[in-house]
Design an enzyme around this catalytic site. Structure first.
Site, PDB file in Angstrom:
ATOM      1  N   HIS A 154      26.132  -5.466 -11.669  1.00 21.22           N
ATOM      2  CA  HIS A 154      26.800  -6.349 -10.726  1.00 21.22           C
ATOM      3  C   HIS A 154      25.883  -7.464 -10.297  1.00 21.22           C
ATOM      4  CE1 HIS A 154      30.282  -3.745 -10.491  1.00 21.22           C
ATOM      5  NE2 HIS A 154      29.447  -2.719 -10.443  1.00 21.22           N
ATOM      6  N   GLY A 202      11.840  -3.875   2.748  1.00 27.34           N
ATOM      7  CA  GLY A 202      11.057  -5.093   2.961  1.00 27.34           C
ATOM      8  C   GLY A 202      10.878  -5.895   1.691  1.00 27.34           C
ATOM      9  N   MET A 203      10.543  -5.221   0.607  1.00 29.83           N
ATOM     10  CA  MET A 203      10.345  -5.906  -0.668  1.00 29.83           C
ATOM     11  C   MET A 203      11.638  -6.567  -1.136  1.00 29.83           C
ATOM     12  SD  MET A 203       7.323  -5.925  -1.941  1.00 29.83           S
ATOM     13  CE  MET A 203       6.181  -5.149  -3.040  1.00 29.83           C
ATOM     14  N   CYS A 234       7.830  -0.513  -2.068  1.00 27.54           N
ATOM     15  CA  CYS A 234       7.150  -0.439  -0.777  1.00 27.54           C
ATOM     16  C   CYS A 234       7.561   0.876  -0.122  1.00 27.54           C
ATOM     17  CB  CYS A 234       7.455  -1.647   0.104  1.00 27.54           C
ATOM     18  SG  CYS A 234       9.154  -1.796   0.676  1.00 27.54           S
ATOM     19  N   GLY A 235       7.148   1.090   1.099  1.00 28.40           N
ATOM     20  CA  GLY A 235       7.414   2.354   1.768  1.00 28.40           C
ATOM     21  C   GLY A 235       8.892   2.719   1.809  1.00 28.40           C
ATOM     22  N   THR A 236       9.760   1.741   2.115  1.00 28.44           N
ATOM     23  CA  THR A 236      11.196   2.001   2.187  1.00 28.44           C
ATOM     24  C   THR A 236      11.977   1.300   1.084  1.00 28.44           C
ATOM     25  OG1 THR A 236      11.625   0.098   3.609  1.00 28.44           O
ATOM     26  CG2 THR A 236      11.113   2.203   4.700  1.00 28.44           C
ATOM     27  N   GLY A 237      11.413   0.263   0.499  1.00 21.74           N
ATOM     28  CA  GLY A 237      12.139  -0.552  -0.469  1.00 21.74           C
ATOM     29  C   GLY A 237      12.893  -1.692   0.181  1.00 21.74           C
ATOM     30  N   HIS A 244       0.817  -1.218   0.000  1.00 23.27           N
ATOM     31  CA  HIS A 244       0.000   0.000   0.000  1.00 23.27           C
ATOM     32  C   HIS A 244       0.849   1.266   0.000  1.00 23.27           C
ATOM     33  CE1 HIS A 244       0.745  -1.123   4.184  1.00 23.27           C
ATOM     34  NE2 HIS A 244       0.709   0.167   4.452  1.00 23.27           N
TER      35      HIS A 244
END
Length: 97
Positions: free
Chosen positions: A97, A69-70, A64-67, A9
């Site tokens: 890389h 978790g995903m 996601c909100g921070t990147g 979300h």
């Protein structure tokens, strides 16, 4: 290029924006969800995208909100290398890389 996208979300609005931009640039975009900004957990969407990337040999974009978790969730899949990219340089280096 075939690109699969998924978010939670917190990343829904950015996913929708990028999906439209990529499609307008001529890329084949597959949206794996969610289909609205209602609160949801990211792991199932990261898993769907990781499985699809492995099956279709395509590029995946997870938001996601921070990147964090995903990318952590996607990296649990053997053969997937997810990286948090906040700018073009980081994205280019992650791909190289």
């Amino acid at each position: 290029m075939h690109i699969v996208m998924a978010s939670d979300h917190g990343g829904f609005q950015l996913k929708e924006f990028l999906k439209n931009q990529l499609a307008a640039a001529g890329h084949e975009v597959e949206d794996l969800g969610p289909d609205c900004a209602r609160s949801c957990d990211y792991p199932p969407y990261a898993a769907k995208a990781a499985e699809r990337v492995l099956a279709a040999d395509c590029l995946g974009v997870l938001i996601c909100g921070t990147g964090l978790g995903m990318s952590i969730a996607a990296n649990r899949f053997a053969g997937v290398r997810a990286a948090l990219c906040t700018n073009e340089f980081m994205a280019r280096m992650a791909r190289e890389h």
